[in-house]
Motif scaffolding. Structure first.
Motif, PDB file in Angstrom:
ATOM      1  N   ARG A  51       8.435  32.055 -32.051  1.00 48.09           N
ATOM      2  CA  ARG A  51       8.164  30.803 -31.301  1.00 48.09           C
ATOM      3  C   ARG A  51       7.261  30.932 -30.330  1.00 48.09           C
ATOM      4  O   ARG A  51       6.113  30.338 -30.253  1.00 48.09           O
ATOM      5  N   LEU A  69       5.394  20.762 -44.916  1.00 46.99           N
ATOM      6  CA  LEU A  69       6.063  20.462 -43.842  1.00 46.99           C
ATOM      7  C   LEU A  69       6.947  19.149 -44.076  1.00 46.99           C
ATOM      8  O   LEU A  69       7.923  19.030 -43.446  1.00 46.99           O
ATOM      9  N   HIS A  70       6.516  18.336 -44.927  1.00 47.43           N
ATOM     10  CA  HIS A  70       7.064  17.140 -45.211  1.00 47.43           C
ATOM     11  C   HIS A  70       8.145  17.207 -46.212  1.00 47.43           C
ATOM     12  O   HIS A  70       9.059  16.341 -46.695  1.00 47.43           O
ATOM     13  N   GLN A 122      11.958  18.160 -47.799  1.00 44.86           N
ATOM     14  CA  GLN A 122      13.105  18.230 -47.193  1.00 44.86           C
ATOM     15  C   GLN A 122      13.481  19.454 -46.817  1.00 44.86           C
ATOM     16  O   GLN A 122      13.368  20.317 -47.586  1.00 44.86           O
ATOM     17  N   HIS A 123      14.349  19.481 -45.633  1.00 50.77           N
ATOM     18  CA  HIS A 123      14.825  20.695 -44.914  1.00 50.77           C
ATOM     19  C   HIS A 123      13.830  21.709 -44.352  1.00 50.77           C
ATOM     20  O   HIS A 123      14.406  22.861 -44.172  1.00 50.77           O
ATOM     21  N   VAL A 124      12.516  21.307 -44.681  1.00 47.60           N
ATOM     22  CA  VAL A 124      11.544  22.295 -43.982  1.00 47.60           C
ATOM     23  C   VAL A 124      11.497  21.716 -42.432  1.00 47.60           C
ATOM     24  O   VAL A 124      11.294  20.662 -42.260  1.00 47.60           O
ATOM     25  N   THR A 125      11.689  22.667 -41.434  1.00 51.70           N
ATOM     26  CA  THR A 125      11.585  22.473 -40.153  1.00 51.70           C
ATOM     27  C   THR A 125      10.319  23.336 -39.369  1.00 51.70           C
ATOM     28  O   THR A 125      10.170  24.348 -39.929  1.00 51.70           O
ATOM     29  N   VAL A 126       9.464  22.935 -38.435  1.00 51.16           N
ATOM     30  CA  VAL A 126       8.676  23.522 -37.690  1.00 51.16           C
ATOM     31  C   VAL A 126       9.267  24.449 -36.763  1.00 51.16           C
ATOM     32  O   VAL A 126       9.916  23.773 -36.039  1.00 51.16           O
ATOM     33  N   ALA A 186       7.032  27.676 -39.788  1.00 49.42           N
ATOM     34  CA  ALA A 186       7.848  26.897 -40.448  1.00 49.42           C
ATOM     35  C   ALA A 186       9.255  27.492 -41.043  1.00 49.42           C
ATOM     36  O   ALA A 186       9.192  28.648 -40.954  1.00 49.42           O
ATOM     37  N   VAL A 192      12.835  27.370 -43.542  1.00 50.44           N
ATOM     38  CA  VAL A 192      13.719  26.459 -44.535  1.00 50.44           C
ATOM     39  C   VAL A 192      14.867  27.508 -45.031  1.00 50.44           C
ATOM     40  O   VAL A 192      14.652  28.980 -44.913  1.00 50.44           O
TER      41      VAL A 192
END
Length: 486
Positions: free
Chosen positions: A284, A312-313, A315-319, A337, A339
């Motif tokens: 990060r 990124l849109h 479900q359950h994918v986070t940046v 990202a 997941v």
């Protein structure tokens, strides 16, 4: 059929009849002269490429050096000569039935159509590896210039044309097509004189050319390199012992050249352990400091944001992190990202390549889930294993999966950066390429443009020099099962 394309391909076929008979030493001089002519263009060529591609001058300088080195590498291969794989099995008259004299070598296919790549204006374009290897094989070449750097391509074409004149090569041994339409590309592949095709680019483009080629009345081989997510497996002890260093190393690889390499590490696989959060924190911090930069052209820029935002849109994918500096016009926003493995396995969209400075970390519950994720991927140019001796001792079966899905397996390194040498494999199972048996880099790239031909009981006066008694070319040959120069 487009009249201009028809004329170009007819000229290529006529030139091939003469060029294939030219001695290897003369072909070698031709390739070396092309290299020297490209270098003689100096900073003017580099500045033109920079203006058209947004690539920095240091990167372009290195790529030009790689391009001229490739040309000289194939010249050296031609002079050494054993690449033709000459094989001789002499007659055995008293065998029952008698064995005739049988001799075999590789011969060129014919005119090769090469499609220039957008992300390598030198090394994979006009005088790049496809062109150099095809000319070395004895094939004539027709290059369809990429619209993203037409002027750069034309300058390199002029360098080749000068070499044709200087070296007394057939006039149309190399031709340059600047019609950027899809129809022109289709016509080039479908023309009866075309013997093979080389392409580096998207899956959509490469698959279309392949389909044109196999739909012909006389199908032809197509070597399309169509991208890869290049999965990286971070093993538990490596994360525990070297997590911070690995995170920094891969942040640099993901964002190198704004991720515009076919070997960009677009997927990272790791098991959820106590050490993984620290790895993520370092990743990060490293991504946050990367400055956005311009991409090659508007098409790649648009596709990057469309594909990244689609992922990124889900479900359950986070940046995990994006670069802190806001991107300007034509600039890419470096992004990593994350997941979980279960979601990844259930969502095929997340396996698609996002061409640019983007990578997705897949957190797996255990090694069984990591293997399921890894095996679920399609063919790859590369896959990487980051581990310690302890890791490799604990998971020896990993190599079987790696060799099944990729053409190059990287241990404790990054996939970006492809060394040009005889042992390099730049290819992989479909859809990384249309034919995993070949490489687009190194001297073995020449094998895409040749076929084996056997001469049975051929009169000695008709034999090619490579197969004649006395070995007049002094090359390594296989004779009655023994390799040597006799």
């Amino acid at each position: 059929m487009n009249a201009a394309i028809n004329q170009v391909m007819q000229q290529a076929a006529q030139a091939f009849a003469a060029y294939k008979k030219i001695p290897a030493t003369d072909k070698a001089r031709f390739l070396e002269t092309i290299a020297s002519n490209i270098e003689a263009l100096g900073d003017h060529l580099l500045n033109q490429a920079a203006a058209e591609t947004n690539l920095p001058l240091p990167r372009l300088t290195g790529e030009r050096g790689r391009t001229t080195m490739q040309l000289r590498m194939f010249a050296t291969m031609l002079r050494e000569g054993s690449w033709v794989e000459a094989s001789i099995d002499t007659a055995i008259p008293d065998k029952n039935p008698p064995r005739p004299d049988i001799r075999k070598m590789l011969l060129p296919l014919g005119p090769v159509v090469v499609f220039g790549a957008s992300n390598f204006p030198f090394a994979y374009s006009t005088a790049g590896g496809d062109t150099a290897s095809a000319l070395a094989a004895g094939c004539t070449v027709v290059v369809k210039a990429h619209p993203a750097h037409l002027h750069t391509s034309e300058m390199v074409n002029e360098a080749i044309q000068q070499a044709i004149t200087t070296c007394g090569m057939p006039e149309h041994v190399f031709q340059h097509v600047t019609d950027t339409s899809f129809e022109a590309g289709k016509n080039l592949v479908e023309h009866p004189a075309t013997a093979a095709v080389g392409f580096t680019g998207s899956y959509k483009g490469g698959r279309a050319l392949y389909d044109y080629a196999i739909a012909r009345e006389k199908p032809i081989p197509v070597f399309s390199e169509m991208g890869s997510t290049n999965p990286v497996v971070f093993l538990p002890d490596a994360i525990a012992q070297n997590g911070a260093a690995l995170a920094q190393q891969y942040a640099a690889s993901i964002t190198l050249g704004m991720g515009q390499f076919c070997t960009n590490p677009g997927l990272m696989l790791a098991i959820e352990t106590n050490a993984l959060p620290a790895f993520i924190d370092t990743l990060r911090a490293a991504i946050e400091t990367v400055a956005p930069a311009k991409m090659l052209h508007t098409g790649i820029h648009k596709a990057y944001y469309e594909k990244m935002e689609a992922a990124l849109h889900e479900q359950h994918v986070t940046v995990i992190q994006q670069a802190a500096t806001a991107p300007q016009e034509m600039e890419a926003l470096p992004t990593v990202a994350m997941v979980d493995g279960t979601t990844f396995l259930a969502n095929p969209l997340l396996r698609e390549e996002v061409f640019g400075p983007y990578s997705l970390l897949v957190r797996c519950k255990d090694m069984d889930e990591l293997l399921k994720v890894w095996i679920s991927l399609t063919g790859q140019l590369t896959t990487s294993l980051m581990g310690t001796d302890k890791d490799f001792a604990n998971y020896p079966a990993l190599l079987d999966t790696a060799t099944a899905i990729a053409g190059r397996i990287v241990f404790n390194g990054v996939p970006t950066g492809v060394e040009v040498c005889p042992s390099m494999v730049h290819g992989g199972p479909f859809p990384a390429t249309t034919d995993s048996r070949f490489t687009a880099v190194g001297i073995n790239a020449v094998k895409r443009w040749v076929r084996p031909v056997c001469y049975q009981h051929c009169p000695p006066t008709l034999l090619p020099e490579a197969l004649q008694e006395g070995n007049p070319l002094n090359i390594w040959r296989m004779r009655n099962g023994v390799m040597g120069k006799e």
